[in-house]
Design an enzyme around this catalytic site. Structure first.
Site, PDB file in Angstrom:
ATOM      1  CG  HIS A 105       9.763  -2.701  -5.352  1.00  0.00           C
ATOM      2  ND1 HIS A 105       8.988  -3.070  -6.439  1.00  0.00           N
ATOM      3  CD2 HIS A 105       9.829  -1.348  -5.374  1.00  0.00           C
ATOM      4  CE1 HIS A 105       8.607  -1.979  -7.099  1.00  0.00           C
ATOM      5  NE2 HIS A 105       9.100  -0.924  -6.475  1.00  0.00           N
TER       6      HIS A 105
ATOM      7  CD  GLU B  98       9.210  -6.659  -6.455  1.00  0.00           C
ATOM      8  OE1 GLU B  98       9.086  -5.719  -7.260  1.00  0.00           O
ATOM      9  OE2 GLU B  98       8.619  -6.704  -5.362  1.00  0.00           O
TER      10      GLU B  98
ATOM     11  CB  CYS C 182       5.587  -0.069  -5.777  1.00  0.00           C
ATOM     12  SG  CYS C 182       6.416   1.542  -5.825  1.00  0.00           S
TER      13      CYS C 182
END
Length: 511
Positions: free
Chosen positions: A169, A171, A79
């Site tokens: 993202h 994660e 990001c």
């Protein structure tokens, strides 16, 4: 030597999730503020640049020299990290006409190692107000979404290592193949072996503790909780009986907890002294009704008791603590040290006269990792996976003034409730549960007698980390059974209610 990934934190709310995904892949990692000086030791395998609440075009936007890092190690920008990489190396980042938050469909446009094995179309999670409009000259677009032209890219300059950027993202849970992408970076790009396991951590940590402590002695306050117990067991493996544990009964533990915890410590062969200090705590709490005053009274009394007991020991050089990684990250965050630290969690408030050095064997572990290490150490499952319990104990679950009589009432009611959850296989489905004694009496009828007794509120929540929580939808039949059990068995309570408030706006504990 333990291989390591370094995460440079630019202040993203998701940074800890990146670390968790890496740790779950059995690779060790550390989170440091972006301005941290990087030491390019042999064990460092790669660097990840986190997201950020900033825009790369802000005047005060945080920066690092990405070209310099890439000369030394492989880099993954996520990001903000991807946008900063693009901007620094010759690309263009601008405010998006339409900000992109939430789910998006990733379309892979060119094959590359980072996205290897990922379907050509998959769900990812976006959270950004800027977009990369032009990439640096040497970069290649690897993926797009319907909204943005650059969702992933690869870049390699002459003499540098691989640089990858992701606008999304990976994660977070909502990115369907995010963990696979992170593992590709770890294993296929950085060459990590993935051998950082609980057993590996234990053997490494015990060796480090032996070197740090040597033949000196350590004193440690134990609470019966997960962190202090696992930390003490690790220290004990390193120095044996030179660890002196102190477990204080503050008078507001759960029923039977003092005895059961000491029994567990004996089974673990820990050298622990139990100190019955109930009266001192009740005296300190006498007349107090304000929650913060109660917390401070308990914290101060605990420190006084621990200080007194520590001074009965000879030649103590170290203070053991169960500090875990979220506490460490908070204290060295991008935004500076945390202003608020709950005093009852912080034995570091001990008198300066003690002059002890800290031993913190868990300071780089997350809570779930502490539990895995505890299982490997043979600590009982029941202790490792028990619900969180507040440092001030039942004192903040008794609203109003604390008396020994009220503590006894709540201990009985709480025991019935918790044992009921376990018997009905509901305990592990709930993140935290407990009973609260209210400063309210109401009229009841038992047989032909009129009663005027206390009210107990039952609280149970579901959560992941306690930051947010929803009230647990326990079966009505179970709640009815527990209510009858408490009213029939605990003389002094004639009414039971169930708390259906979520956090926010309510808190998990009532005080």
């Amino acid at each position: 030597m333990t291989e390591k990934i370094l995460i440079l934190d630019f202040g993203s709310q998701y940074t800890q999730l990146i670390a968790r995904a890496i740790r779950e892949a059995n690779v060790y990692c550390e989170i440091v503020p972006y301005h941290h000086k990087i030491s390019y030791t042999q064990d460092l395998k790669g660097v990840i640049l986190s997201g950020s609440p900033f825009s790369v075009n802000d005047d005060r936007a945080p920066e690092v020299n990405i070209r310099e890092i890439a000369q030394q190690r492989n880099v993954l920008g996520i990001c903000y990290g991807a946008q900063l990489t693009s901007k620094q190396l010759g690309g263009r980042v601008e405010r998006s006409e339409k900000r992109e938050y939430g789910r998006a469909q990733l379309n892979i446009t060119s094959s590359n190692t980072l996205l290897e094995g990922i379907p050509s179309q998959s769900q990812v999670w976006m959270s950004h107000g800027d977009s990369i409009l032009d990439l640096p000259q040497q970069a290649t677009v690897c993926a797009t979404t319907d909204s943005i032209p650059v969702a992933a890219f690869q870049l390699k300059e002459n003499g540098s290592n691989d640089i990858y950027g992701l606008q999304f993202h990976p994660e977070v849970y909502h990115s369907s193949f995010g963990k696979q992408i992170i593992q590709n970076f770890l294993y296929k790009i950085c060459g990590c072996k993935g051998d950082w396991t609980p057993a590996h951590f234990i053997s490494d940590t015990v060796e480090q503790l032996k070197k740090q402590i040597g033949v000196k002695k350590v004193v440690m306050a134990l609470s019966g909780g997960v962190d202090s117990t696992v930390a003490a067991t690790l220290i004990h493996k390193a120095i044996g009986k030179n660890l002196y544990g102190i477990f204080v009964d503050n008078g507001v533990l759960r029923k039977g907890e003092y005895e059961s915890v000491l029994e567990t410590y004996a089974q673990l062969d820990l050298n622990v002294k139990g100190v019955n200090a109930k009266k001192r705590f009740y005296d300190a709490l006498n007349g107090l009704t304000n929650p913060e005053e109660k917390r401070k009274a308990i914290g101060k009394t605990f420190i006084d008791v621990f200080d007194h007991e520590s001074h009965q020991l000879q030649d103590i050089s170290f203070l053991g603590q169960g500090t875990i990684y979220p506490d460490v990250i908070e204290s060295v965050s991008v935004h500076g040290p945390s202003v608020t630290i709950k005093s009852h969690h912080n034995v570091g408030g001990l008198p300066d006269t003690m002059k002890l050095s800290l031993v913190e064997p868990l300071r780089f572990l997350f809570k779930d990792e502490v539990r895995k290490v505890g299982l490997e150490l043979g600590i009982p499952h029941e202790l490792l996976f028990r619900h969180p319990f507040p440092g001030p104990g039942l004192a903040i679950r008794i609203l109003g003034e604390i008396t020994e009589e009220k503590v006894g009432l709540l201990q009985e009611a709480d025991k019935i409730y918790i044992e009921g959850l376990k018997e009905h296989h509901l305990y592990d489905k709930v993140w935290q549960a407990g009973a609260i004694l209210l400063p309210v009496k109401s009229v009841g009828v038992m047989g032909d007698e009129r009663t005027y007794e206390y009210t107990v509120a039952l609280r149970a929540v579901t959560s992941v980390d306690g930051m947010t929580a929803d009230w647990a939808h326990l079966p009505y039949e179970f709640l009815g059974k527990i209510s009858n059990e408490i009213i029939n068995r605990v003389r002094g309570i004639n009414r039971v209610v169930y708390d259906i408030s979520s956090k926010p706006p309510a808190t998990i504990e009532w005080e």
